[in-house]
Scaffold this active site. Structure first.
Site, short mmCIF file in Angstrom:
data_model
loop_
_atom_site.label_atom_id
_atom_site.label_comp_id
_atom_site.label_asym_id
_atom_site.label_seq_id
_atom_site.Cartn_x
_atom_site.Cartn_y
_atom_site.Cartn_z
N GLY A 1 3.22 36.59 -20.12
CA GLY A 1 1.64 36.15 -20.58
C GLY A 1 1.63 35.69 -21.85
N GLY A 2 2.54 36.11 -22.91
CA GLY A 2 2.67 35.38 -23.92
C GLY A 2 1.70 36.00 -25.07
CD GLU B 1 8.26 35.90 -21.62
OE1 GLU B 1 7.65 35.00 -21.73
OE2 GLU B 1 8.50 36.50 -22.77
CG HIS C 1 -38.22 29.54 -23.17
ND1 HIS C 1 -37.71 29.52 -24.63
CD2 HIS C 1 -38.78 30.73 -23.07
CE1 HIS C 1 -38.49 30.42 -24.97
NE2 HIS C 1 -39.21 31.19 -24.10
C1 LIG Z 1 -4.40 37.31 -33.12
C2 LIG Z 1 -4.50 35.94 -32.14
C3 LIG Z 1 -5.83 35.69 -31.53
C4 LIG Z 1 -5.91 34.47 -30.68
N1 LIG Z 1 -7.26 34.20 -30.30
C5 LIG Z 1 -7.20 33.14 -29.68
C6 LIG Z 1 -8.52 32.87 -28.77
O1 LIG Z 1 -9.53 33.76 -28.94
N2 LIG Z 1 -8.73 31.80 -28.44
C7 LIG Z 1 -7.56 30.93 -28.16
O2 LIG Z 1 -7.63 29.87 -27.54
N3 LIG Z 1 -6.46 30.98 -28.63
C8 LIG Z 1 -6.41 32.55 -29.52
N4 LIG Z 1 -4.97 32.46 -30.11
C9 LIG Z 1 -3.82 31.53 -29.87
C10 LIG Z 1 -3.19 31.72 -28.47
O3 LIG Z 1 -2.88 33.03 -28.29
C11 LIG Z 1 -2.06 30.54 -28.26
O4 LIG Z 1 -2.47 29.46 -28.84
C12 LIG Z 1 -1.59 30.52 -27.07
O5 LIG Z 1 -1.07 32.12 -26.61
C13 LIG Z 1 -0.24 29.76 -26.82
O6 LIG Z 1 0.28 29.95 -25.67
P1 LIG Z 1 1.56 29.05 -25.43
O7 LIG Z 1 1.61 29.19 -23.91
O8 LIG Z 1 1.93 28.02 -26.26
O9 LIG Z 1 2.75 30.43 -25.93
P2 LIG Z 1 2.55 31.89 -25.91
O10 LIG Z 1 1.39 32.48 -25.43
O11 LIG Z 1 3.08 32.23 -27.26
O12 LIG Z 1 3.85 32.32 -24.82
C14 LIG Z 1 5.30 31.81 -25.38
C15 LIG Z 1 6.25 32.84 -24.41
O13 LIG Z 1 7.66 32.43 -24.47
C16 LIG Z 1 8.46 33.46 -24.68
N5 LIG Z 1 9.62 32.92 -25.38
C17 LIG Z 1 9.74 32.48 -26.56
N6 LIG Z 1 10.86 32.24 -26.75
C18 LIG Z 1 11.62 32.40 -25.65
C19 LIG Z 1 12.92 32.01 -25.28
N7 LIG Z 1 13.94 31.45 -26.28
N8 LIG Z 1 13.26 32.48 -24.28
C20 LIG Z 1 12.54 33.23 -23.24
N9 LIG Z 1 11.37 33.16 -23.57
C21 LIG Z 1 10.80 33.01 -24.65
C22 LIG Z 1 7.52 34.42 -25.52
O14 LIG Z 1 7.97 35.77 -25.14
C23 LIG Z 1 6.15 34.31 -24.92
O15 LIG Z 1 5.93 35.37 -23.90
C24 LIG Z 1 -4.92 33.70 -30.84
C25 LIG Z 1 -3.48 33.95 -31.32
C26 LIG Z 1 -3.49 35.25 -32.10
C27 LIG Z 1 -2.15 35.38 -32.87
#
Ligand SMILES: Cc1cc2nc3c(=O)[nH]c(=O)nc-3n(C[C@H](O)[C@H](O)[C@H](O)COP(=O)(O)OP(=O)(O)OC[C@H]3O[C@@H](n4cnc5c(N)ncnc54)[C@H](O)[C@@H]3O)c2cc1C
Length: 466
Positions: free
Chosen positions: A39-40, A34, A440
């Site tokens: 948690g991303g 990470e 209901h």
């Molecule tokens: C404002 C907003 C609101 C949202 N609301 C919703 C919602 O209500 N419901 C919903 O379902 N979705 C929602 N989403 C979308 C959702 O957040 C994403 O679809 C989801 O987080 C994607 O998860 P992921 O596992 O693909 O990646 P991410 O959660 O983006 O995690 C990727 C991780 O990889 C790490 N990383 C990246 N590149 C590297 C690298 N080269 N080396 C090491 N680490 C790296 C990053 O730091 C990050 O921690 C929302 C998004 C936004 C922006």
């Protein structure tokens, strides 16, 4: 220093940590990498913090409407520092939960830093070289910063920097009238900001059906949000007191002035700095990693999950990606991406819950279809709650009797839609739900009623009135 593992997972978003748990639990030696926040996006700058703020905005809204319910309150004020502190607390708890889980996981080693492929089976993280036969990419995405004239002259916000806002922007101008822009727009309007949403398309969230777009437009406009559609050639200029956004709209002032600018014009995958070429992994022209139905890339031993593969864009799709990969690798269970049904929600208030095809998609498919609709003004629970904006709409295949899709824009629409979704997964005929006894008073209790009043989809061959 070189480390060898059975599996490497890059990114701790919505797929990586759970996959680490399954792989490590099966006895594999796993590395998780990470580079920033555990948690991303969802946990730190997406779903959790925004929905926490949406809840604060809802409280402000209901406090202002209290008299309608016979409740007296004093003047309603919003303390943005406390709104942010609540958001930070909830999001922070989730982040540390993921971090502690991974760091305490048996058979799992956490490396903190930026991962980059140097070959198909090797990744560098700082001074370390990590090698494994299986590599899972879960790097997510980030906000698009478009090439817009004048943007380099001003300060602007994205969904990430919005997380640091602990003050009330006097006038927030949002470029982008889709899901993220609308959620922030309504939220800050309810906190007390003047809000203008600028959208290039002729209508908001134009991927939805026009009636859904129009109803959402009306909901936002009724709260005093300024909506500037058809904005062509958007350009930005610095002003002493903030920014000016040139919109060149068909109607209205050619320029919008605001104190702060939020860009919400889309997302792009975090694949440009990952060394994919060194690994030989193919991406499409937008940078999404190309995967098959089991999320394998073109390189044996490398998978891509979550937002970076362009197959979803939601937390639940990223988590479902984990389930698919784990099922295929560990459970001899051939789950596929193509098994899943489109499902998502838009968290304005009232929310929009969506499942399956839109009406437009049904029409374009040429399927012989039936449609049922009902306004929320005719839903008892909505009336009792004093929240009657929106409507529900269900589309059914006239031949198979299976549900094709639904939109529920209205109070509890994000929850009620799951009744439809599960019927779709069961591939049951709609008559099963039509005859089900629902509780209901709920929004869901009207779904069988809507299904009992289906009509041919107007405009289709064989439909009445055409
Ligand atoms: C404002 C907003 C609101 C949202 N609301 C919703 C919602 O209500 N419901 C919903 O379902 N979705 C929602 N989403 C979308 C959702 O957040 C994403 O679809 C989801 O987080 C994607 O998860 P992921 O596992 O693909 O990646 P991410 O959660 O983006 O995690 C990727 C991780 O990889 C790490 N990383 C990246 N590149 C590297 C690298 N080269 N080396 C090491 N680490 C790296 C990053 O730091 C990050 O921690 C929302 C998004 C936004 C922006």
């Amino acid at each position: 220093m070189k480390h060898s593992y059975d599996a490497i997972i890059i990114g701790t978003g919505q797929a990586g940590p759970s996959l680490a748990g399954r792989l490590a639990g099966s006895g594999m030696k796993v590395a998780v990498i990470e580079r920033k926040l555990f948690g991303g996006t969802c946990v730190n700058t997406g779903c959790i913090p925004t929905k926490t703020m949406v809840a604060s905005a809802y409280a402000a809204r209901m406090a202002r409407r209290a008299a309608e319910y016979g409740i007296s309150t004093g003047p309603v004020t919003v303390d943005m520092k406390r709104v942010k502190a609540r958001k930070d607390e909830i999001s922070g708890r989730s982040r540390t939960g993921v971090e502690h889980w991974l760091k305490g996981m048996k058979n799992c080693t956490v490396h903190e830093g930026h991962a980059r492929f140097v070959s198909a089976h090797e990744v560098t993280v700082g001074e370390d070289l990590l090698a494994a036969d299986r590599i899972f990419v879960n790097v997510g995405g980030r906000a698009v910063v478009p090439e817009m004239p004048g943007l380099d002259q001003v300060n602007f916000l994205t969904n990430s920097s919005m997380m640091e806002v602990d003050f009330l922007p006097p006038h927030l101008v949002i470029v982008g009238g889709s899901y993220i822009g609308l959620e922030f727009g309504q939220m800050f309007r309810r906190f007390g900001s003047e809000v203008t949403i600028v959208e290039m398309a002729p209508r908001l969230i134009h991927r939805e059906d026009e009636d859904v777009s129009v109803a959402i437009h009306d909901i936002l406009e009724a709260e005093g949000i300024h909506l500037r559609l058809n904005a062509k050639c958007i350009r930005i200029a610095k002003r002493d007191d903030g920014v000016a956004v040139g919109v060149d709209c068909v109607d209205g002032d050619p320029e919008v002035h605001g104190s702060h600018l939020l860009l919400a014009v889309g997302r792009r995958p975090n694949t440009d700095d990952l060394g994919l070429e060194e690994a030989g992994v193919l991406g499409d022209k937008r940078g999404y990693i190309v995967v098959d139905d089991e999320l394998r890339t073109n390189v044996p031993g490398i998978w891509a999950l979550g937002d970076c593969n362009g197959k979803g864009g939601f937390t639940h799709t990223a988590y479902n990606d984990f389930e698919i990969v784990a099922a295929n690798l560990l459970d001899n269970d051939p789950r596929r991406v193509s098994d899943r049904i489109t499902a998502y929600a838009l968290y304005i208030d009232p929310p929009l819950g969506r499942a399956g095809m839109t009406e437009t998609e049904v029409r374009n498919s040429g399927k012989h279809a039936l449609i049922g609709t009902r306004p929320m003004t005719r839903v008892g629970r909505a009336i009792e709650k004093g929240e009657t904006q929106g409507f529900m709409k269900i589309l059914v295949d006239a031949d198979s009797k299976q549900i094709l899709g639904a939109s529920i824009l209205g109070t509890s629409g994000d929850e009620a839609i799951h009744t439809i979704l599960d019927m779709m997964y069961a591939r049951a005929p709609y008559t099963v739900m039509q005859r089900a006894m629902h509780i209901h008073p709920t929004v869901s209790e009207l779904l069988p009623t809507v299904l009992g009043e289906l009509k041919p989809l107007a405009g289709q061959i064989g439909a009445s009135g055409t």
